[in-house]
Each structure stands twice: as C-alpha cells, then as structure tokens.
Scaffold this motif. Structure first.
Motif, PDB file in Angstrom:
ATOM      1  N   VAL A 222       0.836  -1.206   0.000  1.00  0.00           N
ATOM      2  CA  VAL A 222       0.000   0.000   0.000  1.00  0.00           C
ATOM      3  C   VAL A 222       0.870   1.254   0.000  1.00  0.00           C
ATOM      4  O   VAL A 222       0.636   2.192  -0.780  1.00  0.00           O
ATOM      5  CB  VAL A 222      -0.942   0.001   1.218  1.00  0.00           C
ATOM      6  CG1 VAL A 222      -1.669   1.334   1.326  1.00  0.00           C
ATOM      7  CG2 VAL A 222      -1.947  -1.144   1.126  1.00  0.00           C
ATOM      8  N   ILE A 223       1.888   1.293   0.859  1.00  0.00           N
ATOM      9  CA  ILE A 223       2.774   2.460   0.932  1.00  0.00           C
ATOM     10  C   ILE A 223       3.458   2.697  -0.407  1.00  0.00           C
ATOM     11  O   ILE A 223       3.552   3.835  -0.889  1.00  0.00           O
ATOM     12  CB  ILE A 223       3.822   2.274   2.052  1.00  0.00           C
ATOM     13  CG1 ILE A 223       3.135   2.310   3.419  1.00  0.00           C
ATOM     14  CG2 ILE A 223       4.901   3.353   1.973  1.00  0.00           C
ATOM     15  CD1 ILE A 223       4.042   1.928   4.572  1.00  0.00           C
ATOM     16  N   CYS A 224       3.925   1.615  -1.031  1.00  0.00           N
ATOM     17  CA  CYS A 224       4.618   1.749  -2.314  1.00  0.00           C
ATOM     18  C   CYS A 224       3.692   2.336  -3.377  1.00  0.00           C
ATOM     19  O   CYS A 224       4.079   3.267  -4.094  1.00  0.00           O
ATOM     20  CB  CYS A 224       5.137   0.377  -2.744  1.00  0.00           C
ATOM     21  SG  CYS A 224       6.021   0.399  -4.330  1.00  0.00           S
ATOM     22  N   GLU A 225       2.463   1.828  -3.464  1.00  0.00           N
ATOM     23  CA  GLU A 225       1.533   2.302  -4.492  1.00  0.00           C
ATOM     24  C   GLU A 225       1.087   3.740  -4.240  1.00  0.00           C
ATOM     25  O   GLU A 225       1.017   4.552  -5.168  1.00  0.00           O
ATOM     26  CB  GLU A 225       0.304   1.386  -4.547  1.00  0.00           C
ATOM     27  CG  GLU A 225       0.483   0.120  -5.333  1.00  0.00           C
ATOM     28  CD  GLU A 225       0.799   0.363  -6.797  1.00  0.00           C
ATOM     29  OE1 GLU A 225       0.244   1.308  -7.388  1.00  0.00           O
ATOM     30  OE2 GLU A 225       1.605  -0.396  -7.352  1.00  0.00           O
ATOM     31  N   VAL A 226       0.786   4.063  -2.988  1.00  0.00           N
ATOM     32  CA  VAL A 226       0.310   5.415  -2.671  1.00  0.00           C
ATOM     33  C   VAL A 226       1.400   6.445  -2.919  1.00  0.00           C
ATOM     34  O   VAL A 226       1.160   7.482  -3.568  1.00  0.00           O
ATOM     35  CB  VAL A 226      -0.190   5.487  -1.214  1.00  0.00           C
ATOM     36  CG1 VAL A 226      -0.478   6.933  -0.824  1.00  0.00           C
ATOM     37  CG2 VAL A 226      -1.436   4.635  -1.024  1.00  0.00           C
ATOM     38  N   GLN A 227       2.611   6.185  -2.433  1.00  0.00           N
ATOM     39  CA  GLN A 227       3.684   7.167  -2.582  1.00  0.00           C
ATOM     40  C   GLN A 227       4.205   7.236  -4.012  1.00  0.00           C
ATOM     41  O   GLN A 227       4.806   8.236  -4.399  1.00  0.00           O
ATOM     42  CB  GLN A 227       4.809   6.855  -1.607  1.00  0.00           C
ATOM     43  CG  GLN A 227       4.414   7.076  -0.154  1.00  0.00           C
ATOM     44  CD  GLN A 227       5.570   7.030   0.806  1.00  0.00           C
ATOM     45  OE1 GLN A 227       6.524   6.280   0.592  1.00  0.00           O
ATOM     46  NE2 GLN A 227       5.496   7.811   1.869  1.00  0.00           N
ATOM     47  N   LYS A 228       3.967   6.193  -4.799  1.00  0.00           N
ATOM     48  CA  LYS A 228       4.343   6.252  -6.210  1.00  0.00           C
ATOM     49  C   LYS A 228       3.434   7.205  -6.978  1.00  0.00           C
ATOM     50  O   LYS A 228       3.851   7.837  -7.952  1.00  0.00           O
ATOM     51  CB  LYS A 228       4.263   4.845  -6.817  1.00  0.00           C
ATOM     52  CG  LYS A 228       4.696   4.767  -8.276  1.00  0.00           C
ATOM     53  CD  LYS A 228       4.796   3.323  -8.742  1.00  0.00           C
ATOM     54  CE  LYS A 228       3.446   2.667  -8.804  1.00  0.00           C
ATOM     55  NZ  LYS A 228       3.517   1.290  -9.363  1.00  0.00           N
ATOM     56  N   ARG A 229       2.183   7.332  -6.513  1.00  0.00           N
ATOM     57  CA  ARG A 229       1.196   8.146  -7.237  1.00  0.00           C
ATOM     58  C   ARG A 229       0.965   9.508  -6.600  1.00  0.00           C
ATOM     59  O   ARG A 229       0.592  10.461  -7.289  1.00  0.00           O
ATOM     60  CB  ARG A 229      -0.148   7.402  -7.298  1.00  0.00           C
ATOM     61  CG  ARG A 229      -0.064   6.027  -7.963  1.00  0.00           C
ATOM     62  CD  ARG A 229      -1.329   5.244  -7.709  1.00  0.00           C
ATOM     63  NE  ARG A 229      -1.206   3.856  -8.145  1.00  0.00           N
ATOM     64  CZ  ARG A 229      -1.938   3.288  -9.095  1.00  0.00           C
ATOM     65  NH1 ARG A 229      -2.858   3.988  -9.717  1.00  0.00           N
ATOM     66  NH2 ARG A 229      -1.776   2.025  -9.405  1.00  0.00           N
ATOM     67  N   ILE A 230       1.132   9.609  -5.288  1.00  0.00           N
ATOM     68  CA  ILE A 230       0.844  10.856  -4.568  1.00  0.00           C
ATOM     69  C   ILE A 230       2.037  11.201  -3.686  1.00  0.00           C
ATOM     70  O   ILE A 230       2.526  10.340  -2.942  1.00  0.00           O
ATOM     71  CB  ILE A 230      -0.411  10.728  -3.683  1.00  0.00           C
ATOM     72  CG1 ILE A 230      -1.595  10.181  -4.478  1.00  0.00           C
ATOM     73  CG2 ILE A 230      -0.770  12.080  -3.070  1.00  0.00           C
ATOM     74  CD1 ILE A 230      -2.813   9.880  -3.627  1.00  0.00           C
ATOM     75  N   ARG A 231       2.480  12.443  -3.742  1.00  0.00           N
ATOM     76  CA  ARG A 231       3.580  12.881  -2.885  1.00  0.00           C
ATOM     77  C   ARG A 231       3.031  13.244  -1.509  1.00  0.00           C
ATOM     78  O   ARG A 231       2.634  14.376  -1.261  1.00  0.00           O
ATOM     79  CB  ARG A 231       4.304  14.079  -3.505  1.00  0.00           C
ATOM     80  CG  ARG A 231       5.478  14.553  -2.667  1.00  0.00           C
ATOM     81  CD  ARG A 231       6.235  15.670  -3.351  1.00  0.00           C
ATOM     82  NE  ARG A 231       7.256  16.231  -2.483  1.00  0.00           N
ATOM     83  CZ  ARG A 231       8.115  17.188  -2.828  1.00  0.00           C
ATOM     84  NH1 ARG A 231       8.061  17.676  -4.052  1.00  0.00           N
ATOM     85  NH2 ARG A 231       9.001  17.646  -1.982  1.00  0.00           N
ATOM     86  N   ARG A 232       2.990  12.241  -0.632  1.00  0.00           N
ATOM     87  CA  ARG A 232       2.437  12.437   0.704  1.00  0.00           C
ATOM     88  C   ARG A 232       3.201  11.588   1.711  1.00  0.00           C
ATOM     89  O   ARG A 232       3.626  10.464   1.415  1.00  0.00           O
ATOM     90  CB  ARG A 232       0.954  12.025   0.755  1.00  0.00           C
ATOM     91  CG  ARG A 232       0.039  12.951  -0.027  1.00  0.00           C
ATOM     92  CD  ARG A 232      -0.141  14.281   0.695  1.00  0.00           C
ATOM     93  NE  ARG A 232      -0.876  15.237  -0.140  1.00  0.00           N
ATOM     94  CZ  ARG A 232      -0.334  16.311  -0.686  1.00  0.00           C
ATOM     95  NH1 ARG A 232       0.945  16.549  -0.518  1.00  0.00           N
ATOM     96  NH2 ARG A 232      -1.062  17.144  -1.395  1.00  0.00           N
ATOM     97  N   GLY A 233       3.380  12.122   2.914  1.00  0.00           N
ATOM     98  CA  GLY A 233       3.953  11.348   4.004  1.00  0.00           C
ATOM     99  C   GLY A 233       2.910  10.407   4.590  1.00  0.00           C
ATOM    100  O   GLY A 233       1.712  10.692   4.533  1.00  0.00           O
ATOM    101  N   ILE A 234       3.369   9.294   5.143  1.00  0.00           N
ATOM    102  CA  ILE A 234       2.469   8.300   5.734  1.00  0.00           C
ATOM    103  C   ILE A 234       2.991   7.898   7.104  1.00  0.00           C
ATOM    104  O   ILE A 234       4.182   7.594   7.260  1.00  0.00           O
ATOM    105  CB  ILE A 234       2.351   7.047   4.833  1.00  0.00           C
ATOM    106  CG1 ILE A 234       1.773   7.425   3.460  1.00  0.00           C
ATOM    107  CG2 ILE A 234       1.485   5.982   5.490  1.00  0.00           C
ATOM    108  CD1 ILE A 234       1.724   6.260   2.478  1.00  0.00           C
ATOM    109  N   THR A 235       2.115   7.909   8.094  1.00  0.00           N
ATOM    110  CA  THR A 235       2.459   7.455   9.436  1.00  0.00           C
ATOM    111  C   THR A 235       2.033   5.995   9.595  1.00  0.00           C
ATOM    112  O   THR A 235       0.899   5.633   9.254  1.00  0.00           O
ATOM    113  CB  THR A 235       1.768   8.318  10.507  1.00  0.00           C
ATOM    114  OG1 THR A 235       2.194   9.672  10.353  1.00  0.00           O
ATOM    115  CG2 THR A 235       2.115   7.836  11.907  1.00  0.00           C
ATOM    116  N   ILE A 236       2.944   5.158  10.127  1.00  0.00           N
ATOM    117  CA  ILE A 236       2.693   3.726  10.273  1.00  0.00           C
ATOM    118  C   ILE A 236       2.456   3.394  11.750  1.00  0.00           C
ATOM    119  O   ILE A 236       3.268   3.739  12.607  1.00  0.00           O
ATOM    120  CB  ILE A 236       3.879   2.900   9.749  1.00  0.00           C
ATOM    121  CG1 ILE A 236       4.189   3.270   8.290  1.00  0.00           C
ATOM    122  CG2 ILE A 236       3.593   1.400   9.870  1.00  0.00           C
ATOM    123  CD1 ILE A 236       5.456   2.636   7.750  1.00  0.00           C
ATOM    124  N   VAL A 237       1.342   2.743  12.014  1.00  0.00           N
ATOM    125  CA  VAL A 237       1.041   2.258  13.368  1.00  0.00           C
ATOM    126  C   VAL A 237       1.040   0.734  13.303  1.00  0.00           C
ATOM    127  O   VAL A 237       0.129   0.122  12.732  1.00  0.00           O
ATOM    128  CB  VAL A 237      -0.320   2.787  13.869  1.00  0.00           C
ATOM    129  CG1 VAL A 237      -0.578   2.292  15.294  1.00  0.00           C
ATOM    130  CG2 VAL A 237      -0.362   4.316  13.816  1.00  0.00           C
TER     131      VAL A 237
END
Length: 294
Positions: A222-237
């Motif tokens: 999920v992180i790979c696909e989202v950050q490949k398409r959208i320039r956004r930071g992601i917090t992981i819990v």
C-alpha cells in the motif's frame, strides 16, 4: 515538422495546453460576470478587480474621464507580477500574466450589457459565473492574479495560509463602495463575494484536506503504491489487532486533498483491495503540507 510535434507533445504532457485553455475560459467568464452583471448592477467584486472598479468609478465622477477597466486591472497587477517573479517562480508568473491578460482582453471586447437591473440577480449570477471561472483556473494550476499572488508568496515564505488578508481587503472594498456609492450596493457586493467564494469551493476541491486511515495486512504494498502516485507522508502504526479474528494489522495514516481521492482509490485497488479505508473530511492541518505552486 518533427520538432514542432515534439514541442506540442511537451506542452500536452506538462499540462500547458490545459492551463492556456483554462486561462481563456476564465477570462471569458470573468468578463461576462463583470460587464453583464456587476457593472450594470453596480456590484463590486472582490480583490484587485473590486479595487479596479472603484478606481474606474471615481475617475468618472471626479475627473469625468472613463479609464478602461481592462487597463486598470492589468496595471494594478504589474507590481504583483514583479513580486511573483522574484518570490514564487518564473513559470508561475508567466502563466499568471497570461491569465490576467486574457481577463483584461475579454473585459475590453465584451460590451457592457444590461441583462437585469435587479441587483440581487446581478450579485448572484455575477458571483456565480466569476466563481466558476476562478475555480476552473485553480483546478488547472493557474492563478487569477491579484491577492492570490500575495497569499501564495506569504504561504511559501512562512508556510501559513492567510485567508484573513482576503477578508480584510474585501471588507475594505465593501465599506468603500458603500461609503462612495450607497450602502445597499455594499450589501449586494458582499452577497456577490459570498456567492463567488461558495462556487469556487464547489469547483476547486484541491484546498480541501482529508485524513485517510488505512487498515491493511499489506502495508508495504500500500505504501509503495500510494507514494508512487501521490507525494504524501504516511504514518505507520504497527501491531494493531482485529477484534473479530485477532489477526495482526497495520494502520496507515496520511493526509490528501479531495481531488486526489480517485488516485488513492486506484492505488488501493492495485495494492490491497480488501483493506479498510476511513476518510475524514475537511480536517485542519498544522505544520508543513506539500502543495505544488506550478
């Protein structure tokens, strides 16, 4: 021919053709709002356009000389072009200059025509048509000039939004128009500015922030696909647990804009279509949030 085709392809790929088209459409809509509704109804617009209307009206009353609204509007934007050139970016400035030029051009060629003398009708349709043009321009990554340049400059330098600047400036325009030309027109102008803002919000959704919470068993995909398409930071819990079958889950939290929802949907479909996604609308952001300027 090959070189010309390459240049055309580059324009399309970079979105320049869309920006140019939206600049033309925005200019036509703003001219229609001004010359067919605001001017005949004695309604004053927001921002630099409203200031230009006041200057033109004062020139008629005091000097008995009618200054062209198109020339006044472009002249008021020249100092702001210089500010944008040095403080924002040259590409942003060039497209803004073109956008303001198209607005001034259509204001000059579209004749002032009285479709209605009802100030409420003029306020509603003038504000709505102008808001549609500004919203479409913003969606294409354009600026309509005026206070937009000041707002973007301050946001780039400080990282803060300055909506209060627009409120104060527009309040001054409304008060000035009421003092000079009658308080009923000040109220109609305020109403038109309100309609304008609402239509812009309906058309331009990029400024609306949304908090996304993704509960998934495939966090890396999920992180790979989202950050490949959208320039956004992601917090992981990590180490979350499902209450039904007690399987191990990961919670991902990020912030996107409303117009990026379709991109997120595609990313989730390709990475983990069974993930649970929760979306919270219109969240307030404190701190850095990436927003491309051009």
């Amino acid at each position: 021919m090959l070189k010309l085709k390459t240049v055309k392809e580059q324009f399309i790929e970079n979105g320049y053709m869309e920006r140019i088209s939206m600049a033309v459409i925005n200019g036509m809509l703003q001219a229609i709002a001004l010359n067919l509704f605001w001017q005949p109804g004695h309604i004053y617009a927001s921002g630099v356009t409203g200031l230009g209307q006041i200057i033109v009206t004062l020139s008629e009353d005091i000097g008995s000389v009618q200054l062209p609204m198109s020339v006044v509007l472009y002249a008021l934007n020249i100092p702001l072009f210089i500010l944008a050139w040095f403080k924002i970016s040259k590409k942003f400035t060039v497209f803004t200059m073109f956008s303001v030029f198209m607005t001034s051009f259509f204001i000059q060629i579209v004749p002032v025509t009285t479709l209605s003398k009802d100030p409420i009708i003029c306020a509603i349709f003038g504000g709505g048509i102008c808001g549609l043009g500004v919203g479409l321009a913003l969606r294409a990554g354009l600026s309509s000039g005026g206070l937009d340049i000041v707002s973007v400059t301050i946001r780039k330098m400080t990282g803060r939004n300055v909506g209060s600047l627009n409120i104060i400036f527009n309040a001054c325009i409304i008060m000035t128009s009421g003092f000079l030309f009658g308080w009923p027109y000040a109220f109609y102008s305020a109403f038109s500015i309100f309609v304008n803002g609402k239509v812009v919000d309906m058309v331009f959704t990029k400024q609306k922030k949304m908090q996304i919470m993704i509960i998934t068993t495939k966090p890396e995909a999920v992180i790979c696909e989202v950050q490949k398409r959208i320039r956004r930071g992601i917090t992981i819990v990590n180490n979350a647990e499902g209450a039904f079958n007690h399987n191990e889950l990961t919670i991902l939290i990020t912030i996107i804009t409303r117009d990026q929802i379709p991109i997120l949907q595609n990313a989730m479909r390709d990475s983990d279509p069974k993930a649970f996604v929760s979306i919270s609308e219109n969240v307030t952001i404190m701190g850095n949030f990436y927003e491309p300027l051009d």
